[in-house]
Scaffold this motif. Structure first.
Motif, PDB file in Angstrom:
ATOM      1  N   ARG A 216     -21.410 -32.922 -24.460  1.00 46.63           N
ATOM      2  CA  ARG A 216     -22.508 -32.275 -23.736  1.00 46.63           C
ATOM      3  C   ARG A 216     -22.592 -32.772 -22.296  1.00 46.63           C
ATOM      4  O   ARG A 216     -22.824 -31.986 -21.368  1.00 46.63           O
ATOM      5  CB  ARG A 216     -23.834 -32.540 -24.451  1.00 46.63           C
ATOM      6  CG  ARG A 216     -24.071 -31.680 -25.678  1.00 46.63           C
ATOM      7  CD  ARG A 216     -25.525 -31.766 -26.107  1.00 46.63           C
ATOM      8  NE  ARG A 216     -26.422 -31.333 -25.036  1.00 46.63           N
ATOM      9  CZ  ARG A 216     -27.749 -31.485 -25.067  1.00 46.63           C
ATOM     10  NH1 ARG A 216     -28.315 -32.079 -26.113  1.00 46.63           N
ATOM     11  NH2 ARG A 216     -28.496 -31.064 -24.072  1.00 46.63           N
ATOM     12  N   GLU A 220     -22.356 -30.062 -19.414  1.00 46.87           N
ATOM     13  CA  GLU A 220     -23.599 -29.726 -18.720  1.00 46.87           C
ATOM     14  C   GLU A 220     -23.751 -30.443 -17.382  1.00 46.87           C
ATOM     15  O   GLU A 220     -24.292 -29.869 -16.429  1.00 46.87           O
ATOM     16  CB  GLU A 220     -24.794 -30.051 -19.626  1.00 46.87           C
ATOM     17  CG  GLU A 220     -24.806 -29.237 -20.917  1.00 46.87           C
ATOM     18  CD  GLU A 220     -25.919 -29.658 -21.865  1.00 46.87           C
ATOM     19  OE1 GLU A 220     -26.953 -30.186 -21.371  1.00 46.87           O
ATOM     20  OE2 GLU A 220     -25.765 -29.479 -23.089  1.00 46.87           O
ATOM     21  N   GLU A 225     -22.391 -26.429 -16.812  1.00 46.50           N
ATOM     22  CA  GLU A 225     -22.707 -25.363 -17.760  1.00 46.50           C
ATOM     23  C   GLU A 225     -24.196 -25.016 -17.696  1.00 46.50           C
ATOM     24  O   GLU A 225     -25.055 -25.896 -17.697  1.00 46.50           O
ATOM     25  CB  GLU A 225     -22.335 -25.796 -19.178  1.00 46.50           C
ATOM     26  CG  GLU A 225     -22.586 -24.715 -20.223  1.00 46.50           C
ATOM     27  CD  GLU A 225     -22.244 -25.176 -21.625  1.00 46.50           C
ATOM     28  OE1 GLU A 225     -21.934 -24.316 -22.467  1.00 46.50           O
ATOM     29  OE2 GLU A 225     -22.280 -26.400 -21.871  1.00 46.50           O
ATOM     30  N   VAL A 227     -27.349 -23.744 -19.483  1.00 47.15           N
ATOM     31  CA  VAL A 227     -27.815 -23.670 -20.867  1.00 47.15           C
ATOM     32  C   VAL A 227     -29.299 -23.341 -20.859  1.00 47.15           C
ATOM     33  O   VAL A 227     -30.075 -23.926 -20.091  1.00 47.15           O
ATOM     34  CB  VAL A 227     -27.571 -25.005 -21.603  1.00 47.15           C
ATOM     35  CG1 VAL A 227     -27.943 -24.876 -23.074  1.00 47.15           C
ATOM     36  CG2 VAL A 227     -26.119 -25.433 -21.461  1.00 47.15           C
ATOM     37  N   VAL A 232     -30.765 -25.815 -25.333  1.00 51.01           N
ATOM     38  CA  VAL A 232     -30.916 -27.262 -25.166  1.00 51.01           C
ATOM     39  C   VAL A 232     -31.652 -27.859 -26.361  1.00 51.01           C
ATOM     40  O   VAL A 232     -31.255 -28.899 -26.907  1.00 51.01           O
ATOM     41  CB  VAL A 232     -31.657 -27.583 -23.858  1.00 51.01           C
ATOM     42  CG1 VAL A 232     -32.053 -29.057 -23.816  1.00 51.01           C
ATOM     43  CG2 VAL A 232     -30.794 -27.244 -22.658  1.00 51.01           C
TER      44      VAL A 232
END
Length: 256
Positions: A216, A220, A225, A227, A232
């Motif tokens: 992650r 992220e 990324e 999200v 999340v």
């Protein structure tokens, strides 16, 4: 024997008479009338050592009587200094304890452990040595592939399957010379081992939730990324279900 001039003895005797320490027997006047004696007379009637000591003690006593009431400076300083009041003693005793409690109460609470913070610690310990702290990899002087600027998202469009599997098994698990990740990358699929820096698998050294958290973090934070809040929340729940949040120690030292 030490000889003391006659006039000094006479002066000492006269001072003792004036203070009432000695009675006047009239011998002083006779001595003065005879004038200065010759050497034979001095030898026969010279003062003894006891007389000299007595005269010195008398002079010392006169000096003490001449300056009555004088006390040493350290005594005067002790009398004049300000004393600590009794109520201040318990205050001084508890002051260090109060300072300790005050510091503890004003310390900010530790930051809560999340998947991202745990992933950052694991990445710094296991991945940064090859991929760089910012994920630049070979573009920033490292030996691993770049992980920033969306590179990971092109290789692994999905977190739950492709990327987690790659982190668990590494180059050896995929097989040297085999492709991994998305086959429709703009520059073609990545081939395991083609860079000369084989990716180790962490399935045997890291727990599932740490592999999940570092994946992650890479996606992220390094690769950017986007999200949604719902995603999340779902990922946080998945991380906790795997055992996340129990420590903030990251993944130990070294690694790729």
């Amino acid at each position: 024997m030490t000889e003391v001039p006659e006039y000094l003895l006479e002066r000492s005797r006269q001072r003792r008479i004036d203070l009432g320490l000695l009675e006047d027997d009239g011998s002083g006047g006779a001595a003065a009338a005879t004038g200065t004696p010759d050497s034979a007379t001095l030898a026969s009637s010279g003062p003894s050592t006891a007389d000299v000591i007595a005269a010195a003690k008398a002079d010392a006593k006169l000096e003490l009587q001449a300056e009555p009431g004088i006390e040493p400076l350290w005594v005067s300083a002790a009398r004049s200094r300000t004393r600590i009041p009794m109520w201040a003693l318990p205050v001084m005793f508890f002051l260090p304890l109060w300072a300790f409690v005050y510091v503890k109460l004003t310390e900010p609470p530790p930051e809560p452990v999340t998947a991202i913070t745990e992933g950052a610690a694991t990445y710094a310990a296991r991945c940064a040595s090859c991929h760089g702290g910012a994920g630049a990899g070979s573009e920033g002087g490292g030996v691993g592939r770049p992980l920033y600027n969306g590179e990971v998202l092109l290789t692994f469009p999905r977190l739950e399957t492709d990327m987690l599997h790659w982190l668990e098994v590494g180059s050896e698990g995929i097989g040297i010379g085999n492709s991994y990740g998305a086959t429709d990358r703009p520059e073609g699929a990545h081939i395991s081992g083609e860079t000369g820096a084989n990716m180790p698998g962490f399935g045997g050294t890291l727990s599932e939730y740490k592999i999940y958290s570092v994946a992650r973090y890479i996606r992220e934070m390094l690769s950017g990324e986007q999200v949604s809040d719902e995603e999340v929340a779902a990922r946080e729940a998945e991380w906790e279900a795997l055992g996340g949040g129990k420590d903030a120690g990251g993944g130990g030292h070294g690694g790729h």
